[in-house]
Write an enzyme that holds these catalytic residues in place. Structure first.
Site, PDB file in Angstrom:
ATOM      1  N   LYS A 115       0.860  -1.186   0.000  1.00 50.80           N
ATOM      2  CA  LYS A 115       0.000   0.000   0.000  1.00 50.80           C
ATOM      3  C   LYS A 115       0.889   1.227   0.000  1.00 50.80           C
ATOM      4  O   LYS A 115       2.007   1.189   0.522  1.00 50.80           O
ATOM      5  CB  LYS A 115      -0.880   0.012   1.262  1.00 50.80           C
ATOM      6  CG  LYS A 115      -2.123   0.857   1.128  1.00 50.80           C
ATOM      7  CD  LYS A 115      -3.243   0.091   0.452  1.00 50.80           C
ATOM      8  CE  LYS A 115      -4.464   0.957   0.231  1.00 50.80           C
ATOM      9  NZ  LYS A 115      -5.601   0.161  -0.258  1.00 50.80           N
ATOM     10  N   ASP A 155      -6.665   4.307  -4.845  1.00 44.27           N
ATOM     11  CA  ASP A 155      -7.318   4.179  -3.543  1.00 44.27           C
ATOM     12  C   ASP A 155      -7.943   5.552  -3.282  1.00 44.27           C
ATOM     13  O   ASP A 155      -8.057   6.365  -4.215  1.00 44.27           O
ATOM     14  CB  ASP A 155      -6.290   3.780  -2.463  1.00 44.27           C
ATOM     15  CG  ASP A 155      -6.948   3.359  -1.162  1.00 44.27           C
ATOM     16  OD1 ASP A 155      -7.639   2.331  -1.149  1.00 44.27           O
ATOM     17  OD2 ASP A 155      -6.809   4.078  -0.144  1.00 44.27           O
TER      18      ASP A 155
HETATM   19  P1  NAD Z   1     -16.667   6.421  -3.015  1.00 44.58           P
HETATM   20  O1  NAD Z   1     -15.897   7.644  -2.690  1.00 44.58           O
HETATM   21  O2  NAD Z   1     -17.064   6.136  -4.424  1.00 44.58           O
HETATM   22  O3  NAD Z   1     -18.024   6.405  -2.155  1.00 44.58           O
HETATM   23  C1  NAD Z   1     -18.074   6.607  -0.777  1.00 44.58           C
HETATM   24  C2  NAD Z   1     -19.532   6.835  -0.393  1.00 44.58           C
HETATM   25  O4  NAD Z   1     -19.649   6.904   1.026  1.00 44.58           O
HETATM   26  C3  NAD Z   1     -20.116   8.131  -0.923  1.00 44.58           C
HETATM   27  O5  NAD Z   1     -21.466   7.919  -1.300  1.00 44.58           O
HETATM   28  C4  NAD Z   1     -20.065   9.062   0.292  1.00 44.58           C
HETATM   29  O6  NAD Z   1     -21.049  10.101   0.232  1.00 44.58           O
HETATM   30  C5  NAD Z   1     -20.390   8.062   1.364  1.00 44.58           C
HETATM   31  N1  NAD Z   1     -20.016   8.493   2.702  1.00 44.58           N
HETATM   32  C6  NAD Z   1     -18.930   9.189   3.101  1.00 44.58           C
HETATM   33  N2  NAD Z   1     -18.988   9.409   4.421  1.00 44.58           N
HETATM   34  C7  NAD Z   1     -20.131   8.820   4.850  1.00 44.58           C
HETATM   35  C8  NAD Z   1     -20.748   8.700   6.107  1.00 44.58           C
HETATM   36  N3  NAD Z   1     -20.194   9.234   7.201  1.00 44.58           N
HETATM   37  N4  NAD Z   1     -21.901   8.014   6.187  1.00 44.58           N
HETATM   38  C9  NAD Z   1     -22.482   7.478   5.105  1.00 44.58           C
HETATM   39  N5  NAD Z   1     -21.941   7.574   3.878  1.00 44.58           N
HETATM   40  C10 NAD Z   1     -20.787   8.239   3.770  1.00 44.58           C
HETATM   41  O7  NAD Z   1     -15.816   5.211  -2.402  1.00 44.58           O
HETATM   42  P2  NAD Z   1     -15.887   3.680  -2.786  1.00 44.58           P
HETATM   43  O8  NAD Z   1     -14.866   3.395  -3.822  1.00 44.58           O
HETATM   44  O9  NAD Z   1     -17.294   3.280  -3.002  1.00 44.58           O
HETATM   45  O10 NAD Z   1     -15.329   3.029  -1.442  1.00 44.58           O
HETATM   46  C11 NAD Z   1     -16.159   2.812  -0.319  1.00 44.58           C
HETATM   47  C12 NAD Z   1     -15.452   1.862   0.627  1.00 44.58           C
HETATM   48  O11 NAD Z   1     -15.150   0.641  -0.059  1.00 44.58           O
HETATM   49  C13 NAD Z   1     -14.117   2.343   1.189  1.00 44.58           C
HETATM   50  O12 NAD Z   1     -13.954   1.809   2.480  1.00 44.58           O
HETATM   51  C14 NAD Z   1     -13.110   1.697   0.250  1.00 44.58           C
HETATM   52  O13 NAD Z   1     -11.826   1.538   0.854  1.00 44.58           O
HETATM   53  C15 NAD Z   1     -13.761   0.352   0.030  1.00 44.58           C
HETATM   54  N6  NAD Z   1     -13.314  -0.370  -1.167  1.00 44.58           N
HETATM   55  C16 NAD Z   1     -13.460   0.162  -2.400  1.00 44.58           C
HETATM   56  C17 NAD Z   1     -13.068  -0.569  -3.510  1.00 44.58           C
HETATM   57  C18 NAD Z   1     -13.288  -0.067  -4.910  1.00 44.58           C
HETATM   58  O14 NAD Z   1     -13.013  -0.825  -5.851  1.00 44.58           O
HETATM   59  N7  NAD Z   1     -13.783   1.145  -5.096  1.00 44.58           N
HETATM   60  C19 NAD Z   1     -12.476  -1.834  -3.350  1.00 44.58           C
HETATM   61  C20 NAD Z   1     -12.339  -2.353  -2.061  1.00 44.58           C
HETATM   62  C21 NAD Z   1     -12.771  -1.608  -0.969  1.00 44.58           C
END
Ligand code: NAD
Length: 424
Positions: A115, A155
Site C-alpha cells: 500500500k 485508492d
Molecule cells: P466512493 O468515494 O465512491 O463512495 C463513498 C460513499 O460513502 C459516498 O457515497 C459518500 O457520500 C459516502 N459516505 C462518506 N462518508 C459517509 C458517512 N459518514 N456516512 C455514510 N456515507 C458516507 O468510495 P468507494 O470506492 O465506493 O469506497 C467505499 C469503501 O469501499 C471504502 O472503504 C473503500 O476503501 C472500500 N473499497 C473500495 C473498492 C473499490 O473498488 N472502489 C475496493 C475495495 C474496498
C-alpha cells in the site's frame, strides 16, 4: 451459529495496525501458527518513506511525505492502492498493506500485499500540481514498483488519471510502454472491462453465497446499504437484480428510507445529476446510524471504516452483514455481533472483487489480449464463490467466525509459502 472467540487486545482504542493485529492474533492462535511464521508475517517486509518536493502553481516548492509499504511478497508481486489524503500516516499504510496480503491470499490470486500514500489534500490541488506530485512519487519509487515487483492501483483520493500518469512516468524511465506496472488505468490505456463494477459485484456474489448457507431466500429479503459511491451503489443495484428489496441507502448527506423498496437505477441517475449526492432524493429521511440499525435481512456497510462499533453493535438487527467498505466494523464490535448470531462476510473477502479484476487487468496487459466483460465477470464470480466456500469450510473446521476464518485461510496460505521458500 454463534461463536465465542478470545477477546482481542484489552485497550479500547487501537491504531489501524494494532486493530489489524488483534484479528491476526486470534486467527494465528486458532491456526496454531508457529512463532517463526508469526514473527515474519506480523512485520512488513519493506517500508519506504520519501519527501517529495513539488513546484506548486504559485511557483513555491512544497514538500509532501510519501510512503510505500510492502507487507509481504511470498505469493507474488505486492499489490495495493495509493491513497492521497491528509490522514495518511505510516501506521495506516502498514495496516492497509497487511490487509492487502490477506485479501489477495483469501481470493487466491498470486499477489502479496502493499500500500502507498501521500499526505496531501487532493481536493485543494490543481490538476497540474497533482500530476507533478504523482510523477515525483513514481520517480522516487522507481526501484520499488514494477510489474514483477510491486503493482499500485487507485485508492482514496486517486483514480484512473493518477494511474495513467504513474504508468507514463514509469514507462518513460524504462524506455518502453509498461501498462502492467499499475492497475485501475483508463480503458484506453489497458484498463479492464468490468473493473468499475467489480467490487460491488463481489459483494453481491458473496452475499448470495452467504444467504444460501444461511437458508435465506434472496427474493423478498430486505437490505440497507450505507454509502452510495462506487461500491455501495453497484452493490445495491446488483443485489436488487437478485430479488432483494433495498429499503434504505445513504451517503454523506444522510439516509433515505422507503419500506416499499427504493428504485436503485433511479437513485443512481439522481445522484449522477446531482453532483454525486442523494441530497433531495424522494424518500423518508433517516440518519446513518438509523440505517445501520434497521430491521433488515442484509446490511451492506460500503462507506468507510469504524461504522459498526461497540456502541451500536448491540442495536444491529440485520441477520447478515456484508462488508463492502474496508474496516467498517471496529474490532471491539466483533464479539458483540458474534454473540448475537449475526453473520459477517468480512471486508477482506466481501470487497476482494476489485483486486481480483485488477489482477485480470494485469494478466490482460501481460498477454496483450483483452477479454470481454462477460469473460471478466464470469471469472471474477467464480473466484469469489470459491473464496467464500474456502472461508466457510475453515469456519466450520476451526469453529470460528467467517472473519477469523478468512484470516485463517490467508495466513495459512502465506505461512505455507514461507515454509517452502525458506528464510535465508
Ligand atoms: P466512493 O468515494 O465512491 O463512495 C463513498 C460513499 O460513502 C459516498 O457515497 C459518500 O457520500 C459516502 N459516505 C462518506 N462518508 C459517509 C458517512 N459518514 N456516512 C455514510 N456515507 C458516507 O468510495 P468507494 O470506492 O465506493 O469506497 C467505499 C469503501 O469501499 C471504502 O472503504 C473503500 O476503501 C472500500 N473499497 C473500495 C473498492 C473499490 O473498488 N472502489 C475496493 C475495495 C474496498
Amino acid at each position: 451459529m454463534t461463536y465465542k472467540e478470545p477477546a482481542p487486545l484489552s485497550k479500547t482504542h487501537l491504531n489501524p495496525f494494532e486493530s489489524m493485529m488483534s484479528r491476526f492474533d486470534i486467527a494465528a492462535k486458532a491456526l496454531g501458527l508457529d512463532d517463526s511464521s508469526y514473527n515474519v508475517l506480523k512485520s512488513p517486509a519493506k517500508v519506504v518513506m520519501v519527501n517529495l518536493p513539488v513546484v506548486m502553481d504559485n511557483g513555491k516548492v512544497q514538500v509532501f511525505e510519501g510512503y510505500r509499504v510492502v507487507h509481504n511478497a511470498n505469493l507474488g508481486p505486492s499489490k495495493g492502492g495509493i491513497r492521497y489524503s491528509m490522514d495518511v500516516n505510516l501506521d495506516e499504510v502498514k495496516a492497509l498493506a497487511a490487509w492487502m496480503t490477506w485479501k489477495c491470499a483469501v481470493v487466491g490470486i498470486p499477489y502479496g500485499g502493499g500500500k502507498g500514500g501521500v499526505k496531501c489534500d487532493p481536493r485543494s490541488m490543481s490538476k497540474g500540481e497533482l500530476e507533478r506530485l504523482t510523477r515525483a512519487y513514481t520517480v522516487s519509487m522507481i526501484d520499488v514498483f514494477g510489474p514483477e515487483k510491486d503493482i499500485p492501483a487507485p485508492d482514496m483520493g486517486t483514480g484512473p488519471q493518477e494511474m495513467a500518469w504513474l504508468m507514463d512516468e514509469y514507462s518513460k524511465i524504462k524506455g518502453y510502454s509498461c501498462p502492467a506496472v499499475v492497475t485501475g488505468k483508463p480503458l484506453v490505456l489497458g484498463g479492464s472491462l468490468g473493473r468499475v463494477e467489480a467490487t460491488g459485484r463481489g459483494v453481491m456474489v458473496t452475499a448470495r453465497s452467504a444467504m444460501a448457507k444461511m437458508g435465506i431466500n434472496p427474493v423478498g429479503a430486505t437490505c440497507a446499504v450505507q454509502g452510495f459511491g462506487n461500491v455501495g451503489s453497484i452493490s445495491a443495484k446488483l443485489l436488487a437484480t437478485q430479488g432483494l428489496k433495498i429499503v434504505a441507502i445513504s451517503d454523506v448527506t444522510g439516509g433515505y428510507y422507503n419500506a416499499e423498496g427504493i428504485n436503485i437505477e433511479e437513485a443512481i441517475a439522481y445522484r449522477d445529476r446531482n453532483q454525486g449526492t442523494l441530497e433531495g432524493f424522494k424518500a423518508d429521511r433517516i440518519s446513518n446510524n438509523e440505517l445501520l440499525t434497521l430491521d433488515v435481512t442484509v446490511l451492506v456497510p460500503a462507506a468507510m471504516e469504524d461504522q459498526i462499533t461497540a456502541e451500536n453493535a448491540n442495536d444491529i438487527k440485520a441477520k447478515l452483514i456484508v462488508e463492502g467498505a474496508n474496516g467498517p466494523t471496529s474490532w471491539n464490535a466483533d464479539e458483540i455481533l458474534n454473540g448475537k448470531g449475526i453473520m459477517v462476510v468480512p471486508d477482506i473477502l466481501a470487497n476482494a472483487g476489485g483486486v481480483t479484476v485488477s489482477y485480470f487487468e494485469w494478466v490482460q496487459n501481460r498477454l496483450g489480449y483483452y477479454w470481454t466483460e462477460e469473460r471478466v465477470n464470469r471469472r471474477a464470480d467464480r473466484t469469489m464463490k470459491m473464496a467464500f466456500e474456502a472461508v466457510y469450510a475453515a469456519a466450520q473446521k476451526y469453529n470460528v467466525s467467517w472473519r477469523i476464518a478468512a484470516y485463517v485461510v490467508s495466513i495459512d496460505k502465506v505461512a505455507n509459502t514461507q515454509k517452502f521458500r525458506g528464510v535465508f
